[in-house]
Motif scaffolding. Structure first.
Motif, PDB file in Angstrom:
ATOM      1  N   ARG A   1      35.226  49.454  43.786  1.00 27.42           N
ATOM      2  CA  ARG A   1      35.011  48.318  44.666  1.00 27.42           C
ATOM      3  C   ARG A   1      34.520  48.769  46.031  1.00 27.42           C
ATOM      4  O   ARG A   1      33.815  48.039  46.708  1.00 27.42           O
ATOM      5  CB  ARG A   1      36.291  47.527  44.804  1.00 27.42           C
ATOM      6  CG  ARG A   1      36.046  46.263  45.567  1.00 27.42           C
ATOM      7  CD  ARG A   1      37.011  45.235  45.340  1.00 27.42           C
ATOM      8  NE  ARG A   1      36.645  44.153  44.502  1.00 27.42           N
ATOM      9  CZ  ARG A   1      37.420  43.099  44.402  1.00 27.42           C
ATOM     10  NH1 ARG A   1      38.535  43.039  45.063  1.00 27.42           N
ATOM     11  NH2 ARG A   1      37.077  42.110  43.636  1.00 27.42           N
ATOM     12  N   GLY A   2      34.895  49.988  46.444  1.00 32.33           N
ATOM     13  CA  GLY A   2      34.394  50.472  47.712  1.00 32.33           C
ATOM     14  C   GLY A   2      35.269  51.548  48.332  1.00 32.33           C
ATOM     15  O   GLY A   2      36.410  51.746  47.938  1.00 32.33           O
ATOM     16  N   ILE A   3      34.684  52.233  49.304  1.00 33.86           N
ATOM     17  CA  ILE A   3      35.399  53.236  50.093  1.00 33.86           C
ATOM     18  C   ILE A   3      35.519  52.677  51.503  1.00 33.86           C
ATOM     19  O   ILE A   3      34.546  52.162  52.062  1.00 33.86           O
ATOM     20  CB  ILE A   3      34.629  54.571  50.124  1.00 33.86           C
ATOM     21  CG1 ILE A   3      34.496  55.137  48.712  1.00 33.86           C
ATOM     22  CG2 ILE A   3      35.312  55.564  51.044  1.00 33.86           C
ATOM     23  CD1 ILE A   3      33.601  56.357  48.622  1.00 33.86           C
ATOM     24  N   GLY A   4      36.725  52.791  52.064  1.00 34.51           N
ATOM     25  CA  GLY A   4      36.923  52.270  53.411  1.00 34.51           C
ATOM     26  C   GLY A   4      38.347  52.489  53.885  1.00 34.51           C
ATOM     27  O   GLY A   4      39.112  53.242  53.276  1.00 34.51           O
ATOM     28  N   ILE A   5      38.700  51.829  54.954  1.00 33.46           N
ATOM     29  CA  ILE A   5      40.033  51.931  55.543  1.00 33.46           C
ATOM     30  C   ILE A   5      40.910  50.836  54.943  1.00 33.46           C
ATOM     31  O   ILE A   5      40.641  49.652  55.135  1.00 33.46           O
ATOM     32  CB  ILE A   5      39.990  51.771  57.079  1.00 33.46           C
ATOM     33  CG1 ILE A   5      39.023  52.761  57.711  1.00 33.46           C
ATOM     34  CG2 ILE A   5      41.392  51.891  57.666  1.00 33.46           C
ATOM     35  CD1 ILE A   5      39.474  54.191  57.695  1.00 33.46           C
ATOM     36  N   MET A   6      41.954  51.232  54.212  1.00 41.42           N
ATOM     37  CA  MET A   6      42.933  50.282  53.677  1.00 41.42           C
ATOM     38  C   MET A   6      43.959  50.034  54.769  1.00 41.42           C
ATOM     39  O   MET A   6      44.520  50.980  55.324  1.00 41.42           O
ATOM     40  CB  MET A   6      43.609  50.847  52.432  1.00 41.42           C
ATOM     41  CG  MET A   6      44.752  49.983  51.900  1.00 41.42           C
ATOM     42  SD  MET A   6      44.273  48.336  51.404  1.00 41.42           S
ATOM     43  CE  MET A   6      43.591  48.647  49.791  1.00 41.42           C
TER      44      MET A   6
ATOM     45  N   ARG B   1      34.530  47.758  53.219  1.00 39.53           N
ATOM     46  CA  ARG B   1      33.707  48.893  52.820  1.00 39.53           C
ATOM     47  C   ARG B   1      33.073  49.525  54.049  1.00 39.53           C
ATOM     48  O   ARG B   1      32.704  48.836  54.998  1.00 39.53           O
ATOM     49  CB  ARG B   1      32.626  48.430  51.847  1.00 39.53           C
ATOM     50  CG  ARG B   1      33.227  48.041  50.513  1.00 39.53           C
ATOM     51  CD  ARG B   1      32.270  47.365  49.572  1.00 39.53           C
ATOM     52  NE  ARG B   1      31.026  48.087  49.418  1.00 39.53           N
ATOM     53  CZ  ARG B   1      29.972  47.586  48.776  1.00 39.53           C
ATOM     54  NH1 ARG B   1      30.023  46.383  48.259  1.00 39.53           N
ATOM     55  NH2 ARG B   1      28.886  48.292  48.661  1.00 39.53           N
ATOM     56  N   GLU B   2      32.954  50.858  54.021  1.00 42.13           N
ATOM     57  CA  GLU B   2      32.339  51.570  55.136  1.00 42.13           C
ATOM     58  C   GLU B   2      30.892  51.138  55.313  1.00 42.13           C
ATOM     59  O   GLU B   2      30.225  50.761  54.364  1.00 42.13           O
ATOM     60  CB  GLU B   2      32.398  53.079  54.888  1.00 42.13           C
ATOM     61  CG  GLU B   2      33.776  53.649  55.008  1.00 42.13           C
ATOM     62  CD  GLU B   2      33.806  55.158  54.770  1.00 42.13           C
ATOM     63  OE1 GLU B   2      32.841  55.712  54.227  1.00 42.13           O
ATOM     64  OE2 GLU B   2      34.821  55.772  55.141  1.00 42.13           O
ATOM     65  N   LYS B   3      30.413  51.214  56.510  1.00 40.84           N
ATOM     66  CA  LYS B   3      29.043  50.946  56.932  1.00 40.84           C
ATOM     67  C   LYS B   3      28.675  49.470  56.856  1.00 40.84           C
ATOM     68  O   LYS B   3      28.240  48.899  57.835  1.00 40.84           O
ATOM     69  CB  LYS B   3      28.036  51.799  56.153  1.00 40.84           C
ATOM     70  CG  LYS B   3      28.209  53.275  56.397  1.00 40.84           C
ATOM     71  CD  LYS B   3      27.217  54.076  55.603  1.00 40.84           C
ATOM     72  CE  LYS B   3      27.507  55.571  55.819  1.00 40.84           C
ATOM     73  NZ  LYS B   3      26.704  56.404  54.962  1.00 40.84           N
ATOM     74  N   ILE B   4      28.836  48.820  55.710  1.00 39.93           N
ATOM     75  CA  ILE B   4      28.429  47.413  55.608  1.00 39.93           C
ATOM     76  C   ILE B   4      29.566  46.454  55.980  1.00 39.93           C
ATOM     77  O   ILE B   4      29.330  45.276  56.196  1.00 39.93           O
ATOM     78  CB  ILE B   4      27.893  47.076  54.209  1.00 39.93           C
ATOM     79  CG1 ILE B   4      28.963  47.290  53.151  1.00 39.93           C
ATOM     80  CG2 ILE B   4      26.653  47.864  53.896  1.00 39.93           C
ATOM     81  CD1 ILE B   4      28.556  46.764  51.793  1.00 39.93           C
ATOM     82  N   LEU B   5      30.795  46.951  56.042  1.00 35.80           N
ATOM     83  CA  LEU B   5      31.985  46.198  56.460  1.00 35.80           C
ATOM     84  C   LEU B   5      32.263  44.966  55.607  1.00 35.80           C
ATOM     85  O   LEU B   5      32.879  44.017  56.059  1.00 35.80           O
ATOM     86  CB  LEU B   5      31.897  45.810  57.938  1.00 35.80           C
ATOM     87  CG  LEU B   5      31.761  46.977  58.920  1.00 35.80           C
ATOM     88  CD1 LEU B   5      31.658  46.458  60.336  1.00 35.80           C
ATOM     89  CD2 LEU B   5      32.920  47.933  58.777  1.00 35.80           C
TER      90      LEU B   5
END
Length: 192
Positions: free
Chosen positions: A21-26, A43-47
């Motif tokens: 689903r995405g990489i990012g800050i949980m 999600r990183e970059k696209i938020l």
């Protein structure tokens, strides 16, 4: 309460496989006024939001795979795609410390939700037992073992006193829903 980078997966029931689903800050966030706690991940970059749901007292967090890096849980109502739907989710971290911290924060949040639910139930009992209190709303008994929340339309167990998705009180619900014990037809959304 918690903020770490990880990779989120969801289970696709149609294809019977896990999809990234995405990489990012949980993040585990607590609302200052209502004290509701939710999981939020962009999600990183696209938020773009890839995880957005409340933590409820009936959620269970279990270890997924080996290495103590991943956790799996099920939510009845995730709003990541701007529509509510049940999801089975897995979060994977790079380090065991991050995964352990997530587990501790999740369980702490779940405990706070459980305490908040108990406090609200005690307050409701107090309000109902006061003299000159308005009578409780009419609840029509059903043969079904579920009730539908009029706020978010999520089906809940009769034993639940609050909606697992939005937290609305069962007592405030005007009607109960009688549904046969058959699985619902799949939701078909037309695409343009």
């Amino acid at each position: 309460m918690f903020s770490e980078r990880g990779k989120l997966y969801r289970y696709d029931n149609k294809q019977k496989q896990w999809k990234e689903r995405g990489i990012g800050i949980m993040k585990i966030l607590r609302h200052r006024e209502t004290n509701k706690i939710r999981l939020l991940m962009r999600r990183e970059k696209i938020l773009k939001i890839c995880c957005n749901h409340f933590i409820t007292c009936d959620m269970t967090l279990e270890e997924f795979g080996s290495g103590n890096l991943s956790w799996i849980w099920y939510t009845h109502c995730d709003f990541a795609d701007e529509i509510e739907k049940p999801e089975k989710l897995v979060i994977k971290f790079k380090q065991q410390k991050q995964a352990r911290d997530f587990k501790v924060s999740f369980e702490k949040a779940k405990g706070l939700v459980t305490m908040e639910t108990r406090d609200n139930e005690e307050q409701q009992v107090t309000v109902v037992t006061k003299p000159h209190a308005s009578p409780p709303p009419l609840i029509i008994p059903t043969l079904s073992d579920q009730w539908e929340c009029t706020m978010c339309y999520v089906m809940n167990k009769n034993s639940d006193t609050r909606c697992v998705a939005c937290g609305a009180d069962k007592v405030q619900q005007v009607t109960m829903v009688t549904k046969p014990n058959i699985s619902p037809a799949p939701l078909i959304i037309p695409t343009l």
